[in-house]
Scaffold this motif. Structure first.
Motif, PDB file in Angstrom:
ATOM      1  N   TRP A 299      42.128  45.790  31.058  1.00  0.00           N
ATOM      2  CA  TRP A 299      41.109  45.032  30.325  1.00  0.00           C
ATOM      3  C   TRP A 299      41.344  45.048  28.818  1.00  0.00           C
ATOM      4  N   ARG A 300      41.702  46.219  28.277  1.00  0.00           N
ATOM      5  CA  ARG A 300      41.900  46.315  26.834  1.00  0.00           C
ATOM      6  C   ARG A 300      43.321  45.962  26.418  1.00  0.00           C
ATOM      7  N   GLY A 301      44.163  45.701  27.388  1.00  0.00           N
ATOM      8  CA  GLY A 301      45.492  45.207  27.053  1.00  0.00           C
ATOM      9  C   GLY A 301      46.550  46.248  26.823  1.00  0.00           C
ATOM     10  N   GLU A 302      46.260  47.522  27.067  1.00  0.00           N
ATOM     11  CA  GLU A 302      47.260  48.544  26.794  1.00  0.00           C
ATOM     12  C   GLU A 302      48.327  48.630  27.875  1.00  0.00           C
ATOM     13  N   TYR A 303      48.054  48.093  29.052  1.00  0.00           N
ATOM     14  CA  TYR A 303      49.011  48.103  30.158  1.00  0.00           C
ATOM     15  C   TYR A 303      49.158  46.693  30.710  1.00  0.00           C
ATOM     16  N   SER A 304      50.364  46.373  31.119  1.00  0.00           N
ATOM     17  CA  SER A 304      50.592  45.092  31.768  1.00  0.00           C
ATOM     18  C   SER A 304      51.742  45.213  32.748  1.00  0.00           C
ATOM     19  N   TYR A 305      51.800  44.245  33.649  1.00  0.00           N
ATOM     20  CA  TYR A 305      52.848  44.201  34.672  1.00  0.00           C
ATOM     21  C   TYR A 305      53.218  42.738  34.883  1.00  0.00           C
ATOM     22  N   TYR A 306      54.492  42.475  35.037  1.00  0.00           N
ATOM     23  CA  TYR A 306      54.966  41.140  35.381  1.00  0.00           C
ATOM     24  C   TYR A 306      55.950  41.240  36.538  1.00  0.00           C
ATOM     25  N   ALA A 307      55.788  40.356  37.493  1.00  0.00           N
ATOM     26  CA  ALA A 307      56.795  40.241  38.539  1.00  0.00           C
ATOM     27  C   ALA A 307      58.107  39.803  37.907  1.00  0.00           C
ATOM     28  N   GLU A 308      59.185  40.115  38.584  1.00  0.00           N
ATOM     29  CA  GLU A 308      60.502  39.817  38.023  1.00  0.00           C
ATOM     30  C   GLU A 308      60.641  38.338  37.682  1.00  0.00           C
ATOM     31  N   PHE A 309      60.138  37.480  38.539  1.00  0.00           N
ATOM     32  CA  PHE A 309      60.285  36.046  38.305  1.00  0.00           C
ATOM     33  C   PHE A 309      59.451  35.554  37.124  1.00  0.00           C
ATOM     34  N   ALA A 310      58.462  36.368  36.709  1.00  0.00           N
ATOM     35  CA  ALA A 310      57.573  35.954  35.631  1.00  0.00           C
ATOM     36  C   ALA A 310      58.010  36.482  34.261  1.00  0.00           C
ATOM     37  N   LYS A 311      58.831  37.490  34.265  1.00  0.00           N
ATOM     38  CA  LYS A 311      59.242  38.111  33.009  1.00  0.00           C
ATOM     39  C   LYS A 311      59.955  37.107  32.109  1.00  0.00           C
TER      40      LYS A 311
ATOM     41  N   GLY B  92      40.878  45.933  35.257  1.00  0.00           N
ATOM     42  CA  GLY B  92      42.117  45.173  35.201  1.00  0.00           C
ATOM     43  C   GLY B  92      41.940  43.794  35.800  1.00  0.00           C
ATOM     44  N   TYR B  93      42.809  42.900  35.428  1.00  0.00           N
ATOM     45  CA  TYR B  93      42.755  41.554  35.973  1.00  0.00           C
ATOM     46  C   TYR B  93      44.182  41.053  36.136  1.00  0.00           C
ATOM     47  N   GLY B  94      44.329  39.985  36.851  1.00  0.00           N
ATOM     48  CA  GLY B  94      45.678  39.483  37.060  1.00  0.00           C
ATOM     49  C   GLY B  94      45.697  38.161  37.766  1.00  0.00           C
ATOM     50  N   TRP B  95      46.890  37.779  38.191  1.00  0.00           N
ATOM     51  CA  TRP B  95      47.111  36.533  38.890  1.00  0.00           C
ATOM     52  C   TRP B  95      48.038  36.751  40.083  1.00  0.00           C
ATOM     53  N   PHE B  96      47.665  36.155  41.187  1.00  0.00           N
ATOM     54  CA  PHE B  96      48.508  36.070  42.374  1.00  0.00           C
ATOM     55  C   PHE B  96      48.863  34.590  42.562  1.00  0.00           C
ATOM     56  N   ARG B  97      49.826  34.357  43.410  1.00  0.00           N
ATOM     57  CA  ARG B  97      50.121  32.989  43.803  1.00  0.00           C
ATOM     58  C   ARG B  97      50.547  32.954  45.263  1.00  0.00           C
ATOM     59  N   GLN B  98      50.369  31.785  45.867  1.00  0.00           N
ATOM     60  CA  GLN B  98      50.792  31.615  47.258  1.00  0.00           C
ATOM     61  C   GLN B  98      51.380  30.232  47.419  1.00  0.00           C
ATOM     62  N   ALA B  99      52.648  30.201  47.779  1.00  0.00           N
ATOM     63  CA  ALA B  99      53.342  28.949  48.038  1.00  0.00           C
ATOM     64  C   ALA B  99      53.197  28.594  49.516  1.00  0.00           C
ATOM     65  N   PRO B 100      53.335  27.323  49.873  1.00  0.00           N
ATOM     66  CA  PRO B 100      53.215  26.924  51.277  1.00  0.00           C
ATOM     67  C   PRO B 100      54.184  27.687  52.169  1.00  0.00           C
ATOM     68  N   GLY B 101      53.651  28.262  53.232  1.00  0.00           N
ATOM     69  CA  GLY B 101      54.482  28.975  54.184  1.00  0.00           C
ATOM     70  C   GLY B 101      54.932  30.347  53.738  1.00  0.00           C
ATOM     71  N   LYS B 102      54.441  30.805  52.598  1.00  0.00           N
ATOM     72  CA  LYS B 102      54.853  32.115  52.083  1.00  0.00           C
ATOM     73  C   LYS B 102      53.645  33.024  51.917  1.00  0.00           C
ATOM     74  N   GLU B 103      53.924  34.299  51.808  1.00  0.00           N
ATOM     75  CA  GLU B 103      52.853  35.259  51.589  1.00  0.00           C
ATOM     76  C   GLU B 103      52.381  35.214  50.133  1.00  0.00           C
ATOM     77  N   ARG B 104      51.158  35.643  49.954  1.00  0.00           N
ATOM     78  CA  ARG B 104      50.615  35.726  48.610  1.00  0.00           C
ATOM     79  C   ARG B 104      51.374  36.796  47.836  1.00  0.00           C
ATOM     80  N   GLU B 105      51.715  36.513  46.572  1.00  0.00           N
ATOM     81  CA  GLU B 105      52.477  37.482  45.794  1.00  0.00           C
ATOM     82  C   GLU B 105      51.843  37.692  44.427  1.00  0.00           C
ATOM     83  N   PHE B 106      52.003  38.885  43.926  1.00  0.00           N
ATOM     84  CA  PHE B 106      51.454  39.275  42.645  1.00  0.00           C
ATOM     85  C   PHE B 106      52.328  38.702  41.534  1.00  0.00           C
ATOM     86  N   VAL B 107      51.692  38.084  40.551  1.00  0.00           N
ATOM     87  CA  VAL B 107      52.418  37.462  39.448  1.00  0.00           C
ATOM     88  C   VAL B 107      52.393  38.344  38.204  1.00  0.00           C
TER      89      VAL B 107
END
Length: 123
Positions: A50-62, A30-45
């Motif tokens: 790998w084959r694309g059968e499963y995915s996840y999006y944070a609420e803000f990314a949907k 699996g692969y993905g993306w995190f992000r970290q804004a100044p002064g905030k904790e790192r969050e999963f995006v």
């Protein structure tokens, strides 16, 4: 696994941006993306198996972000549309070796990190 992220930059609110991440080394489930804004904790995006059968999006990314992979060269992508100032952060591509079926990931669930690319969204 070696990851190299790119594609960040300065954009205006409402613009789009596509982040890229080249992956090399061993295979991973699996692969993905995190992000970290100044002064905030790192969050999963977003994450994807790998084959694309499963995915996840944070609420803000949907509905705005899309994660994908180019099968030809194993480049990973995060397409970001309708960007908002609150999307400003350093974005990291990540890889997970153990089985991944589209669930939320914590930083400790990840086996490899890219170096991060800055995304700045002006209002």
């Amino acid at each position: 696994v070696q990851l190299q992220a790119s594609g960040g930059g300065l954009v205006q609110a409402g613009d789009s941006l596509r982040l890229s991440c080249t992956a090399s080394g061993r295979t991973f489930s699996g692969y993905g993306w995190f992000r970290q804004a100044p002064g905030k904790e790192r969050e999963f995006v977003a994450g994807r198996s790998w084959r694309g059968e499963y995915s996840y999006y944070a609420e803000f990314a949907k509905g705005r972000f899309a994660i994908s992979r180019d099968n030809r060269d194993n480049t990973l992508y995060l397409q970001m549309n309708s960007l908002k100032p609150e999307d400003t952060a350093v974005y990291y591509c990540v890889a997970r070796i153990a089985d991944y079926r589209g669930r939320y990931l914590r930083a400790g669930d990840v086996d490899a990190w890219g170096q991060g690319t800055q995304v700045t969204v002006s209002s």
